[in-house]
Design a protein around this motif. Structure first.
Motif, PDB file in Angstrom:
ATOM      1  N   PHE A  22      18.745  -2.095 -29.866  1.00 20.93           N
ATOM      2  CA  PHE A  22      18.889  -2.828 -31.129  1.00 20.93           C
ATOM      3  C   PHE A  22      17.698  -3.775 -31.335  1.00 20.93           C
ATOM      4  O   PHE A  22      17.133  -3.852 -32.429  1.00 20.93           O
ATOM      5  CB  PHE A  22      20.216  -3.601 -31.129  1.00 20.93           C
ATOM      6  CG  PHE A  22      20.519  -4.286 -32.434  1.00 20.93           C
ATOM      7  CD1 PHE A  22      21.112  -3.597 -33.476  1.00 20.93           C
ATOM      8  CD2 PHE A  22      20.197  -5.632 -32.629  1.00 20.93           C
ATOM      9  CE1 PHE A  22      21.388  -4.225 -34.689  1.00 20.93           C
ATOM     10  CE2 PHE A  22      20.466  -6.265 -33.830  1.00 20.93           C
ATOM     11  CZ  PHE A  22      21.061  -5.559 -34.854  1.00 20.93           C
ATOM     12  N   VAL A  23      17.311  -4.481 -30.274  1.00 20.78           N
ATOM     13  CA  VAL A  23      16.168  -5.399 -30.393  1.00 20.78           C
ATOM     14  C   VAL A  23      14.895  -4.607 -30.696  1.00 20.78           C
ATOM     15  O   VAL A  23      14.072  -5.016 -31.520  1.00 20.78           O
ATOM     16  CB  VAL A  23      15.993  -6.246 -29.105  1.00 20.78           C
ATOM     17  CG1 VAL A  23      14.705  -7.056 -29.156  1.00 20.78           C
ATOM     18  CG2 VAL A  23      17.181  -7.169 -28.903  1.00 20.78           C
ATOM     19  N   LEU A  24      14.739  -3.451 -30.060  1.00 23.84           N
ATOM     20  CA  LEU A  24      13.531  -2.641 -30.305  1.00 23.84           C
ATOM     21  C   LEU A  24      13.468  -2.181 -31.758  1.00 23.84           C
ATOM     22  O   LEU A  24      12.399  -2.196 -32.383  1.00 23.84           O
ATOM     23  CB  LEU A  24      13.504  -1.422 -29.376  1.00 23.84           C
ATOM     24  CG  LEU A  24      13.177  -1.725 -27.899  1.00 23.84           C
ATOM     25  CD1 LEU A  24      13.221  -0.447 -27.068  1.00 23.84           C
ATOM     26  CD2 LEU A  24      11.807  -2.398 -27.780  1.00 23.84           C
ATOM     27  N   ALA A  25      14.612  -1.785 -32.312  1.00 22.18           N
ATOM     28  CA  ALA A  25      14.636  -1.357 -33.714  1.00 22.18           C
ATOM     29  C   ALA A  25      14.237  -2.519 -34.622  1.00 22.18           C
ATOM     30  O   ALA A  25      13.469  -2.357 -35.585  1.00 22.18           O
ATOM     31  CB  ALA A  25      16.026  -0.843 -34.085  1.00 22.18           C
ATOM     32  N   THR A  26      14.745  -3.702 -34.306  1.00 17.00           N
ATOM     33  CA  THR A  26      14.390  -4.889 -35.094  1.00 17.00           C
ATOM     34  C   THR A  26      12.900  -5.167 -34.968  1.00 17.00           C
ATOM     35  O   THR A  26      12.201  -5.411 -35.960  1.00 17.00           O
ATOM     36  CB  THR A  26      15.183  -6.118 -34.573  1.00 17.00           C
ATOM     37  OG1 THR A  26      16.562  -5.779 -34.516  1.00 17.00           O
ATOM     38  CG2 THR A  26      14.988  -7.318 -35.463  1.00 17.00           C
ATOM     39  N   LEU A  27      12.421  -5.105 -33.732  1.00 15.36           N
ATOM     40  CA  LEU A  27      11.010  -5.386 -33.465  1.00 15.36           C
ATOM     41  C   LEU A  27      10.095  -4.430 -34.237  1.00 15.36           C
ATOM     42  O   LEU A  27       9.075  -4.836 -34.800  1.00 15.36           O
ATOM     43  CB  LEU A  27      10.741  -5.271 -31.961  1.00 15.36           C
ATOM     44  CG  LEU A  27       9.287  -5.423 -31.512  1.00 15.36           C
ATOM     45  CD1 LEU A  27       8.778  -6.835 -31.798  1.00 15.36           C
ATOM     46  CD2 LEU A  27       9.119  -5.115 -30.027  1.00 15.36           C
ATOM     47  N   ALA A  28      10.483  -3.158 -34.270  1.00 16.47           N
ATOM     48  CA  ALA A  28       9.641  -2.152 -34.926  1.00 16.47           C
ATOM     49  C   ALA A  28       9.386  -2.540 -36.383  1.00 16.47           C
ATOM     50  O   ALA A  28       8.291  -2.352 -36.914  1.00 16.47           O
ATOM     51  CB  ALA A  28      10.313  -0.785 -34.849  1.00 16.47           C
ATOM     52  N   VAL A  29      10.396  -3.099 -37.030  1.00 15.57           N
ATOM     53  CA  VAL A  29      10.239  -3.490 -38.435  1.00 15.57           C
ATOM     54  C   VAL A  29       9.418  -4.778 -38.554  1.00 15.57           C
ATOM     55  O   VAL A  29       8.482  -4.875 -39.364  1.00 15.57           O
ATOM     56  CB  VAL A  29      11.626  -3.681 -39.102  1.00 15.57           C
ATOM     57  CG1 VAL A  29      11.477  -4.191 -40.521  1.00 15.57           C
ATOM     58  CG2 VAL A  29      12.403  -2.373 -39.075  1.00 15.57           C
ATOM     59  N   VAL A  30       9.749  -5.758 -37.716  1.00 14.23           N
ATOM     60  CA  VAL A  30       9.067  -7.056 -37.817  1.00 14.23           C
ATOM     61  C   VAL A  30       7.574  -6.914 -37.508  1.00 14.23           C
ATOM     62  O   VAL A  30       6.731  -7.550 -38.144  1.00 14.23           O
ATOM     63  CB  VAL A  30       9.749  -8.094 -36.894  1.00 14.23           C
ATOM     64  CG1 VAL A  30       8.962  -9.400 -36.850  1.00 14.23           C
ATOM     65  CG2 VAL A  30      11.168  -8.360 -37.379  1.00 14.23           C
ATOM     66  N   LEU A  31       7.255  -6.049 -36.553  1.00 17.73           N
ATOM     67  CA  LEU A  31       5.845  -5.827 -36.189  1.00 17.73           C
ATOM     68  C   LEU A  31       5.010  -5.390 -37.383  1.00 17.73           C
ATOM     69  O   LEU A  31       3.839  -5.695 -37.484  1.00 17.73           O
ATOM     70  CB  LEU A  31       5.764  -4.724 -35.130  1.00 17.73           C
ATOM     71  CG  LEU A  31       5.787  -5.134 -33.661  1.00 17.73           C
ATOM     72  CD1 LEU A  31       5.695  -3.895 -32.789  1.00 17.73           C
ATOM     73  CD2 LEU A  31       4.655  -6.097 -33.346  1.00 17.73           C
ATOM     74  N   LYS A  32       5.643  -4.664 -38.281  1.00 15.09           N
ATOM     75  CA  LYS A  32       4.898  -4.130 -39.422  1.00 15.09           C
ATOM     76  C   LYS A  32       4.662  -5.151 -40.521  1.00 15.09           C
ATOM     77  O   LYS A  32       3.999  -4.852 -41.510  1.00 15.09           O
ATOM     78  CB  LYS A  32       5.628  -2.923 -39.997  1.00 15.09           C
ATOM     79  CG  LYS A  32       5.615  -1.755 -39.047  1.00 15.09           C
ATOM     80  CD  LYS A  32       5.818  -0.501 -39.809  1.00 15.09           C
ATOM     81  CE  LYS A  32       5.037   0.607 -39.177  1.00 15.09           C
ATOM     82  NZ  LYS A  32       5.264   1.871 -39.746  1.00 15.09           N
ATOM     83  N   GLY A  33       5.260  -6.316 -40.368  1.00 15.33           N
ATOM     84  CA  GLY A  33       4.962  -7.380 -41.324  1.00 15.33           C
ATOM     85  C   GLY A  33       5.892  -7.425 -42.519  1.00 15.33           C
ATOM     86  O   GLY A  33       6.872  -6.682 -42.599  1.00 15.33           O
TER      87      GLY A  33
END
Ligand code: PFF
Length: 450
Positions: free
Chosen positions: A146-157
């Motif tokens: 779940f954290v990785l999925a969140t991170l994937a979006v946040v990383l993209k700005g």
């Protein structure tokens, strides 16, 4: 500050902010609170609070963000040097919620995958939920996912990550919610549930129910956690702020109401009208509802659709939590987005582990009679959040003065509800917030029974 990211359109902003607001609070928490506190009466109070306090505080936060173009700590400091600490409290709340929110997000993925792969019969067993959350490793793995999925979006700005994700996830969420709600209210025997949820029963009025509705409103609208300040800082000056707030509120209440329609009538149909089945509290979504789905037709389809929509709702909320923390870390420590995001994600995983283990091998370890997850929920929502909200009202009403905020809103809006805004921020909201704070602390200390 002119290189600050921006949402490309008002719609992008509204969807992202509504994505933050619509989350586990709407689908998991709202129905069980409504069930507990008298159905229609709770709904009525909730909507009333959304359009009064909710409107005032959300407008204030978005305006603070847009005016200063900064994340919470910088924003409060820019308005008055001595008050940066309010931003620190707000950021701290987001920082502490993210880990345990991810634990619950992980549970949702587990349920979605179980239904999707046809293993739903197991979810209807009495011990499925408790033994799953008590196991030491598995929930942590789902939490990491779940954290990785969140991170994937946040990383993209902001534009390519948050805005794009919201534009896909939110419409799907709405469509699935409507479909599942229609399915639920058309089940045989469901009408009694619809009545229970919609018709206020004033004999069930109590102070506790008022406070529960108020607390739920804050949580559900993601207020006093720095989120709306952060998102507001990405809003363009020409985008209508007042209208955006209205639309976000409409989304949030709309999905909460749909969630009520999804859950309460289905449980009524399942229990043959026995209200007691609604009293499952937090277990309503993870324990009772899977049983309901399993006895109805099309359980794989309906169950997977339901848990997918819950997952999307949870994801857009955790994205906002992570973004609020990341943007604070970037601004305060001059770190680049990528490094800050990874740092925050790793911290969220590590801090979430005790919340997960507290349901199993660490369950003996209790503070104020709460396990770790409940304790985190209590500290953030019942203590820090009201303190932050109270300080925000005092800060706006008496330190920088309401006019500073009104002027910001008026750059792009007529600000029709300016009077409501002023009265709420200066007088009514602070009093109600103190009431929430006092009762929740006294009840946790065992000095008051709620
Ligand atoms: N508003 C979200 C919900 O209703 O689930 C939860 C939430 C998101 C709370 C973000 C706090 C927050 F900062």
């Amino acid at each position: 500050m002119n290189n600050r990211s921006e949402f490309s359109s008002k719609l992008g902003f509204v969807l992202a902010a509504a994505g933050s607001a619509v989350g586990l609070g709407n689908i998991w928490r709202f129905p069980y609170l409504a069930a507990k506190y008298g159905g229609g009466l709770f709904l009525l109070m909730y909507v009333f609070f959304v359009v009064t306090f909710g409107f005032a505080i959300m407008t204030a936060e978005i305006a603070i963000g847009r005016k200063t173009q900064l994340s919470p700590i910088g924003a409060y400091t820019a308005l008055n040097k001595k008050y940066g600490f309010i931003g620190v409290i707000a950021s701290l709340v987001a920082f502490l919620i993210l880990p345990y929110y991810s634990v619950i997000g992980g549970w949702v993925i587990k349920y979605f995958v179980t239904f999707l792969t046809g293993g739903q019969a197991s979810t209807a067993q009495d011990t499925f939920f408790t033994s799953f959350i008590a196991s030491p490793i598995e929930p942590v793995l789902w939490q990491i996912l779940f954290v990785l999925a969140t991170l994937a979006v946040v990383l993209k700005g902001v534009k390519d990550g948050i805005e794009k994700a919201s534009k896909i996830l939110m419409p799907v969420l709405i469509v699935l919610s409507v479909v599942v709600a229609i399915y639920s209210i058309t089940l045989p025997g469901a009408m009694e549930g619809v009545k229970y949820f919609l018709i206020p029963d004033f004999s069930r009025f109590s102070i506790q129910s008022v406070l529960a509705a108020l607390g739920q409103m804050f949580y559900s609208l993601s207020l006093a956690m720095g989120i709306m300040i952060t998102y507001g800082s990405y809003l363009k000056k020409e985008d209508d702020l007042e209208k955006s707030v209205k639309q976000i509120e409409l989304f949030d209440s709309g999905i909460a109401i749909l969630a009520g329609f999804m859950v309460i009538p289905a449980v009524f149909a399942f229990s043959g009208g026995d209200e007691a089945a609604l009293n499952a509290g937090p277990g309503l979504m993870f324990v009772t509802l899977p049983k309901v789905f399993n006895t109805m037709g099309m359980s794989t389809l309906v169950g997977s659709a339901f848990f997918l929509l819950v997952l999307f709702a949870a994801l857009t909320s955790s994205i906002s939590l992570m973004e609020a923390v990341v943007s604070t870390v970037c601004d305060q420590f001059k770190l680049e987005r990528k490094k800050a995001s990874i740092l925050v994600a790793v911290t969220a995983v590590i801090l979430g582990i005790p919340s997960s283990l507290g349901n199993g091998i660490w369950s003996e370890f209790k503070i104020l009679n709460m396990n770790f997850l409940d304790l985190m929920d209590f500290i953030t929502n019942a203590v820090l959040m009201p303190i932050g909200a109270l300080l925000t009202c005092i800060f706006i009403g008496y330190v920088i003065k309401v006019k500073v905020i009104s002027d910001e809103v008026k750059i792009s809006s007529k600000f029709k509800r300016e009077k409501v805004f002023t009265v709420m921020i200066k007088y009514i909201a602070p009093m109600c917030i103190v009431a929430i704070l006092v009762t929740s602390v006294l009840s946790a200390l065992g000095l008051l029974t709620l």
